[in-house]
Design a protein around this motif. Sequence first.
Motif, PDB file in Angstrom:
ATOM      1  N   VAL A 206     -38.035  15.347  29.744  1.00 54.87           N
ATOM      2  CA  VAL A 206     -36.936  16.636  29.740  1.00 54.87           C
ATOM      3  C   VAL A 206     -37.636  17.908  30.322  1.00 54.87           C
ATOM      4  O   VAL A 206     -37.092  18.788  31.215  1.00 54.87           O
ATOM      5  CB  VAL A 206     -36.318  16.832  28.315  1.00 54.87           C
ATOM      6  N   LEU A 207     -38.858  18.038  29.751  1.00 54.16           N
ATOM      7  CA  LEU A 207     -39.526  19.344  30.272  1.00 54.16           C
ATOM      8  C   LEU A 207     -39.951  19.274  31.533  1.00 54.16           C
ATOM      9  O   LEU A 207     -40.069  20.353  32.394  1.00 54.16           O
ATOM     10  CB  LEU A 207     -40.933  19.362  29.266  1.00 54.16           C
ATOM     11  N   ASN A 208     -40.361  17.802  32.253  1.00 56.73           N
ATOM     12  CA  ASN A 208     -40.604  18.042  33.731  1.00 56.73           C
ATOM     13  C   ASN A 208     -39.324  18.424  34.569  1.00 56.73           C
ATOM     14  O   ASN A 208     -39.390  18.977  35.535  1.00 56.73           O
ATOM     15  CB  ASN A 208     -40.906  16.679  33.872  1.00 56.73           C
ATOM     16  N   ALA A 209     -38.254  17.735  34.015  1.00 61.72           N
ATOM     17  CA  ALA A 209     -37.054  18.240  34.803  1.00 61.72           C
ATOM     18  C   ALA A 209     -36.603  19.768  34.651  1.00 61.72           C
ATOM     19  O   ALA A 209     -36.374  20.390  35.581  1.00 61.72           O
ATOM     20  CB  ALA A 209     -35.878  17.446  33.979  1.00 61.72           C
ATOM     21  N   ILE A 210     -37.039  20.417  33.508  1.00 62.52           N
ATOM     22  CA  ILE A 210     -36.678  21.993  33.338  1.00 62.52           C
ATOM     23  C   ILE A 210     -37.779  22.696  34.038  1.00 62.52           C
ATOM     24  O   ILE A 210     -37.482  23.591  34.878  1.00 62.52           O
ATOM     25  CB  ILE A 210     -36.834  22.299  31.917  1.00 62.52           C
ATOM     26  N   ARG A 211     -38.961  22.053  34.264  1.00 63.15           N
ATOM     27  CA  ARG A 211     -40.040  22.580  34.835  1.00 63.15           C
ATOM     28  C   ARG A 211     -39.656  22.920  36.513  1.00 63.15           C
ATOM     29  O   ARG A 211     -39.914  23.965  37.056  1.00 63.15           O
ATOM     30  CB  ARG A 211     -41.201  22.117  34.788  1.00 63.15           C
ATOM     31  N   HIS A 212     -39.116  21.673  37.086  1.00 62.56           N
ATOM     32  CA  HIS A 212     -38.820  21.915  38.413  1.00 62.56           C
ATOM     33  C   HIS A 212     -37.475  22.380  38.773  1.00 62.56           C
ATOM     34  O   HIS A 212     -37.134  22.514  39.863  1.00 62.56           O
ATOM     35  CB  HIS A 212     -39.013  20.404  38.985  1.00 62.56           C
ATOM     36  N   GLY A 213     -36.665  22.775  37.663  1.00 61.44           N
ATOM     37  CA  GLY A 213     -35.406  23.369  37.947  1.00 61.44           C
ATOM     38  C   GLY A 213     -34.597  22.388  38.448  1.00 61.44           C
ATOM     39  O   GLY A 213     -33.210  22.898  38.678  1.00 61.44           O
ATOM     40  N   ASN A 214     -34.397  20.870  38.042  1.00 64.41           N
ATOM     41  CA  ASN A 214     -33.333  20.191  38.606  1.00 64.41           C
ATOM     42  C   ASN A 214     -33.022  19.129  37.551  1.00 64.41           C
ATOM     43  O   ASN A 214     -32.977  17.745  37.813  1.00 64.41           O
ATOM     44  CB  ASN A 214     -33.669  19.514  40.036  1.00 64.41           C
ATOM     45  N   PRO A 215     -32.665  19.581  36.299  1.00 63.28           N
ATOM     46  CA  PRO A 215     -32.499  18.694  35.260  1.00 63.28           C
ATOM     47  C   PRO A 215     -31.180  17.799  35.633  1.00 63.28           C
ATOM     48  O   PRO A 215     -30.086  18.384  35.844  1.00 63.28           O
ATOM     49  CB  PRO A 215     -32.476  19.461  34.028  1.00 63.28           C
ATOM     50  N   GLU A 216     -31.090  16.368  35.294  1.00 60.67           N
ATOM     51  CA  GLU A 216     -29.915  15.803  35.391  1.00 60.67           C
ATOM     52  C   GLU A 216     -29.105  15.932  34.122  1.00 60.67           C
ATOM     53  O   GLU A 216     -29.777  16.624  33.141  1.00 60.67           O
ATOM     54  CB  GLU A 216     -30.412  14.129  35.422  1.00 60.67           C
ATOM     55  N   GLU A 217     -27.876  15.893  34.222  1.00 62.26           N
ATOM     56  CA  GLU A 217     -27.091  15.930  33.032  1.00 62.26           C
ATOM     57  C   GLU A 217     -27.426  15.196  31.869  1.00 62.26           C
ATOM     58  O   GLU A 217     -27.565  15.767  30.530  1.00 62.26           O
ATOM     59  CB  GLU A 217     -25.508  15.680  33.300  1.00 62.26           C
ATOM     60  N   GLU A 218     -27.966  13.912  31.991  1.00 62.88           N
ATOM     61  CA  GLU A 218     -28.662  13.340  30.976  1.00 62.88           C
ATOM     62  C   GLU A 218     -29.588  14.048  30.046  1.00 62.88           C
ATOM     63  O   GLU A 218     -29.875  14.068  28.850  1.00 62.88           O
ATOM     64  CB  GLU A 218     -29.042  11.943  31.546  1.00 62.88           C
ATOM     65  N   PHE A 219     -30.810  14.887  30.857  1.00 62.62           N
ATOM     66  CA  PHE A 219     -31.722  15.440  30.308  1.00 62.62           C
ATOM     67  C   PHE A 219     -31.332  16.793  29.509  1.00 62.62           C
ATOM     68  O   PHE A 219     -31.515  17.059  28.237  1.00 62.62           O
ATOM     69  CB  PHE A 219     -32.751  16.032  31.327  1.00 62.62           C
ATOM     70  N   LEU A 220     -30.190  17.264  30.140  1.00 61.53           N
ATOM     71  CA  LEU A 220     -29.582  18.395  29.518  1.00 61.53           C
ATOM     72  C   LEU A 220     -28.882  18.055  28.099  1.00 61.53           C
ATOM     73  O   LEU A 220     -28.857  18.901  27.083  1.00 61.53           O
ATOM     74  CB  LEU A 220     -28.573  19.206  30.394  1.00 61.53           C
TER      75      LEU A 220
END
Length: 446
Positions: A206-220
């Motif tokens: 989750v943090l990696n996805a937020i860091r790069h600015g492209n979180p998938e809906e699953e992570f959000l």
Amino acid sequence: MAQFSKSDFSAIDLTNEQQELFDALERTNDSVFVTGKAGTGKSLLLQYFRTFTHKTIVVLAPTGVAALNVGGQTIHSLFRLPFSVITPEKMSELRLNSRQTKLLRSLDAMIIDEISMVRVDVLEAIDFLLKKARNSELPFGGVQMVMFGDLYQLPPVVTSGELQKYFAEKYGGEFCFNAPTWQEAQPKIIELSTIFRQTDRTFVDVLNAIRHGNPEEEFLQKLNARADVEHPTEGSIILATTNAAVTKINSIKVAELTGKTYHFHANISGDIEKSAFPTDETLELKHGAQIMMMKNDPDKRWVNGSLGTIHSITEDVIKVKIDGFVYTVEPEVWNKIAYEYSASKKKIEEKIIGTFTQHPLRLAWAITIHKSQGQTYSSVIIDLGWGAFAHGQTYVALSRCERLETLYLRRQVRPRDIIVNQSVRAFMGGEKLPTTSTTASAPTTR
């Protein structure tokens, strides 16, 4: 973070990647940008290198608070730079006195912490003055640059749209990597990959996805489920976006406590600016107040960032309760240093030019996300208020917490709260960096 002694590392084994990087820094003159996600041990490695290196070094940081925490000097102070934008015309007017020149000539390496906050014109000025002092056209005058930071976190301060436009037109942007001298030096980019702060794979993803600015809906969805969980009433720290929000929360909380308010005044001497104070000049405390420790304890009873409560208090004595134990807290000293070259000893020495003496704590029901940088908390409540407004702000807030199950949201994280500068993404994406992260417990002890 204060400067360490060798004994502080006696029980710590570096990871293989940290040891290999230290060996490379010590063995070569290669300039390096040491980066990595939150919690990968960048600060530990910085202090390890400054403690064990045989090279003649200085440790610098872009702000007074960062310099005080790392036990170094500010960039502007060492180089005597103006705080205004350093245009090419102003660059040519920069001067060095004989003491500065001797100091800069004696350097083997220069460590810069929080390099992500160093603006492009400041890095150009560093290069200009090092070349001038050392009479060398090599990048940075031949000095090995060891730069620590995460470009996905704190950005440089650019106070207006006009300035942003200027930097974009002149350099292509305001970041350190936009500087022509960065392109000339081509520092090796080393990304530490072992994460010590979080060990849960789901939270790391989750943090990696937020860091790069492209979180998938699953992570959000996984993250935002934390907005539906009841928040703890004590033992958590609230991270908010603005000083006003933090002041309001702390004022309300302390007013709810009964009992006398006690005032503890700092003792300040020498040349130390208010903006660099590591805690409040006057602490206003009550029995039962939630506090955060602001400095590592020499006896290892707490670390910088430990949360606790005021267990008992008088005009002269503060006792805090941390993790079930009660400790008496004595005032601590923060030293502001300046580097000087000693001609007689032919070496660089640290001279204390200012001190700040105060009990190493502050009220901490809430602090700003900005001031939480570098900290680790066991339980965090995120209050994004009207919304995040800065590059990396949401990532910094979320990544302070150790576990997803002790992270709480005052409201759900919206896509517009996840702000990542596109030039940072493009720059970092162009490098050969690790595509996956590993997690680990704390460094092993002997």
